[in-house]
Design a protein around this motif. Structure first.
Motif, mmCIF file in Angstrom:
data_model
loop_
_atom_site.group_PDB
_atom_site.id
_atom_site.type_symbol
_atom_site.label_atom_id
_atom_site.label_comp_id
_atom_site.label_asym_id
_atom_site.label_seq_id
_atom_site.Cartn_x
_atom_site.Cartn_y
_atom_site.Cartn_z
ATOM 1 N N PRO A 29 0.562 -1.545 0.133
ATOM 2 C CA PRO A 29 -0.086 -0.044 0.163
ATOM 3 C C PRO A 29 0.895 0.937 -0.100
ATOM 4 N N ALA A 30 0.371 2.286 -0.173
ATOM 5 C CA ALA A 30 1.114 4.005 -0.715
ATOM 6 C C ALA A 30 2.009 4.093 0.581
ATOM 7 N N GLU A 31 1.043 3.919 2.275
ATOM 8 C CA GLU A 31 1.498 4.228 3.588
ATOM 9 C C GLU A 31 3.118 4.297 3.264
ATOM 10 N N ARG A 32 3.156 2.919 2.857
ATOM 11 C CA ARG A 32 4.300 1.979 3.292
ATOM 12 C C ARG A 32 5.582 1.380 2.095
ATOM 13 N N LEU A 33 5.191 2.525 1.188
ATOM 14 C CA LEU A 33 6.388 2.638 -0.042
ATOM 15 C C LEU A 33 6.878 4.828 0.372
ATOM 16 N N THR A 34 8.584 4.899 0.479
ATOM 17 C CA THR A 34 9.117 5.762 0.751
ATOM 18 C C THR A 34 10.161 5.869 -1.056
ATOM 19 N N LEU A 35 10.243 6.516 -1.605
ATOM 20 C CA LEU A 35 11.007 6.791 -2.977
ATOM 21 C C LEU A 35 11.614 8.099 -2.652
ATOM 22 N N TRP A 36 13.183 7.810 -2.442
ATOM 23 C CA TRP A 36 13.845 7.855 -1.733
ATOM 24 C C TRP A 36 15.110 8.856 -3.147
ATOM 25 N N THR A 37 15.108 9.692 -2.940
ATOM 26 C CA THR A 37 15.458 10.660 -3.822
ATOM 27 C C THR A 37 16.856 11.599 -3.828
ATOM 28 N N ALA A 38 17.389 11.627 -5.070
ATOM 29 C CA ALA A 38 18.937 12.197 -5.210
ATOM 30 C C ALA A 38 19.110 12.908 -6.693
ATOM 31 N N LEU A 39 20.308 13.783 -6.972
ATOM 32 C CA LEU A 39 20.426 14.009 -7.622
ATOM 33 C C LEU A 39 19.154 16.108 -7.968
ATOM 34 N N ASP A 40 18.055 15.801 -8.159
ATOM 35 C CA ASP A 40 17.206 16.295 -8.524
ATOM 36 C C ASP A 40 16.374 16.303 -7.794
ATOM 37 N N HIS A 41 15.876 16.491 -6.489
ATOM 38 C CA HIS A 41 14.427 15.853 -5.748
ATOM 39 C C HIS A 41 13.358 16.686 -5.915
ATOM 40 N N ALA A 42 13.484 17.478 -6.748
ATOM 41 C CA ALA A 42 12.335 17.580 -7.025
ATOM 42 C C ALA A 42 12.396 17.682 -8.671
ATOM 43 N N HIS A 43 12.838 16.678 -9.299
ATOM 44 C CA HIS A 43 12.681 16.665 -10.579
ATOM 45 C C HIS A 43 11.264 16.042 -11.216
ATOM 46 N N PRO A 44 10.812 16.601 -12.250
ATOM 47 C CA PRO A 44 9.475 15.703 -12.591
ATOM 48 C C PRO A 44 9.016 15.014 -12.258
ATOM 49 N N LEU A 45 9.993 13.992 -12.688
ATOM 50 C CA LEU A 45 9.231 12.859 -12.548
ATOM 51 C C LEU A 45 9.584 11.652 -11.330
ATOM 52 N N PHE A 46 9.633 12.442 -10.427
ATOM 53 C CA PHE A 46 9.530 11.759 -9.032
ATOM 54 C C PHE A 46 7.877 12.888 -8.853
ATOM 55 N N LEU A 47 8.312 13.612 -8.933
ATOM 56 C CA LEU A 47 6.757 14.103 -8.561
ATOM 57 C C LEU A 47 5.264 13.945 -9.189
ATOM 58 N N GLU A 48 5.660 13.177 -10.072
ATOM 59 C CA GLU A 48 4.382 12.500 -11.495
ATOM 60 C C GLU A 48 4.105 10.913 -10.455
ATOM 61 N N LEU A 49 5.757 10.487 -10.489
ATOM 62 C CA LEU A 49 5.630 9.212 -10.284
ATOM 63 C C LEU A 49 5.047 9.468 -8.346
ATOM 64 N N ALA A 50 4.967 10.602 -7.643
ATOM 65 C CA ALA A 50 4.490 10.493 -6.321
ATOM 66 C C ALA A 50 2.789 11.059 -6.455
ATOM 67 N N GLU A 51 2.359 11.652 -7.476
ATOM 68 C CA GLU A 51 1.287 11.615 -7.561
ATOM 69 C C GLU A 51 0.332 10.762 -8.148
ATOM 70 N N ARG A 52 0.908 9.901 -8.889
ATOM 71 C CA ARG A 52 0.211 9.131 -10.203
ATOM 72 C C ARG A 52 -0.225 7.844 -8.462
ATOM 73 N N TYR A 53 0.960 7.591 -7.968
ATOM 74 C CA TYR A 53 0.964 5.983 -7.033
ATOM 75 C C TYR A 53 0.360 6.822 -5.656
ATOM 76 N N GLY A 54 0.521 8.066 -5.478
ATOM 77 C CA GLY A 54 0.035 8.183 -3.810
ATOM 78 C C GLY A 54 1.273 8.277 -2.950
ATOM 79 N N ILE A 55 2.687 7.929 -3.152
ATOM 80 C CA ILE A 55 3.679 7.656 -2.619
ATOM 81 C C ILE A 55 4.481 8.758 -1.672
ATOM 82 N N ALA A 56 4.942 8.798 -0.316
ATOM 83 C CA ALA A 56 6.234 9.462 0.051
ATOM 84 C C ALA A 56 7.340 10.176 -0.557
ATOM 85 N N LEU A 57 7.974 11.233 -0.720
ATOM 86 C CA LEU A 57 9.170 11.460 -1.071
ATOM 87 C C LEU A 57 10.307 11.748 -0.254
ATOM 88 N N HIS A 58 11.236 11.730 -0.007
ATOM 89 C CA HIS A 58 12.449 12.414 0.992
ATOM 90 C C HIS A 58 13.141 12.402 -0.098
#
Length: 231
Positions: free
Chosen positions: A52-81
């Motif tokens: 479930p989304a609340e059990r997932l975390t996407l840990w980002t590197a290089l560009d934490h606000a990259h459009p792909l990260f933001l899209e994945l977070a919105e699409r799947y409801g997962i947290a970004l750190h």
């Protein structure tokens, strides 16, 4: 316990020249970034089918606000750190310790990762202290722990064929029980990319979001045909 297991995904932003650098001599920086972007999309897609989304975390590197990260977070409801500074060991330890309980950590470049494998590794933590998916190149594609321990992440030769051997030795030194449900492979070298293109169960253009399609996928060229593009 498997219902309480969290999953951390560690990933870099798909910036040409900064990701999949071992593929660049064969296919160029732009295509290497396409490969990375698609593998990341596929990994998040598989992870969201297993947890479930609340059990997932996407840990980002290089560009934490990259459009792909933001899209994945919105699409799947997962947290970004953002990943912290430090080598891979420090970043893995941070992600696993942050879960404050049993957790799995994966990268984004294993094309054979499946919900079944994720479930098997999570279930293994019910009776083992650690679970792992060793990679054919001597590393690992997943590490699961009932509790994070810094001994598993210091003085490891990250990126070498010795990673799994060294990690197994550290687990044994702790007196922990280890389960390895399967051995897998990842996409690092040109031959890995060709293997993926030959054997992929999911077409290479089936799961990416709009950022990947609009930024990397030109209408006249499918990713699996990219090896035929002029260099």
């Amino acid at each position: 316990m498997s219902a309480d297991v969290s999953l951390a995904i560690l990933a870099k932003a798909p910036i040409p020249g900064r990701v999949k650098t071992r593929l660049i001599p064969a296919c160029g920086a732009e295509q290497a970034a396409r490969v990375h972007a698609h593998l990341l999309c596929r990994t998040v897609h598989v992870a969201s089918a297993a947890f479930p989304a609340e059990r997932l975390t996407l840990w980002t590197a290089l560009d934490h606000a990259h459009p792909l990260f933001l899209e994945l977070a919105e699409r799947y409801g997962i947290a970004l750190h953002p990943q912290p500074d430090g080598d891979l060991g420090a970043r893995l330890h941070h992600a696993l310790a942050w879960a404050n309980g049993p957790a799995l950590a994966i990268g984004s470049d294993c094309p054979v990762l499946s919900p079944a494998l994720l479930h098997a590794c999570a279930e293994a933590l019910m009776v083992h202290d650690a679970s792992c998916l060793p990679a054919e190149d001597g590393g690992y594609a997943l590490l699961g722990l009932r509790q994070a321990h810094p001994h598993l992440f210091t003085a490891i030769d990250w990126g070498s064929e010795r990673v799994m051997t060294q990690t197994t030795r550290r687990i044994n030194e702790l007196g922990w029980r280890l389960a390895c449900p399967a051995t897998v492979w990842d996409v690092d070298r040109p031959e890995d990319l060709h293997r993926w293109q030959r054997s992929a169960e999911i077409p290479l253009d089936s799961t990416p979001g709009s950022f990947v399609r609009e930024t990397f996928f030109r209408p006249s060229v499918r990713p699996e045909d990219a090896s035929n593009e002029p260099k």
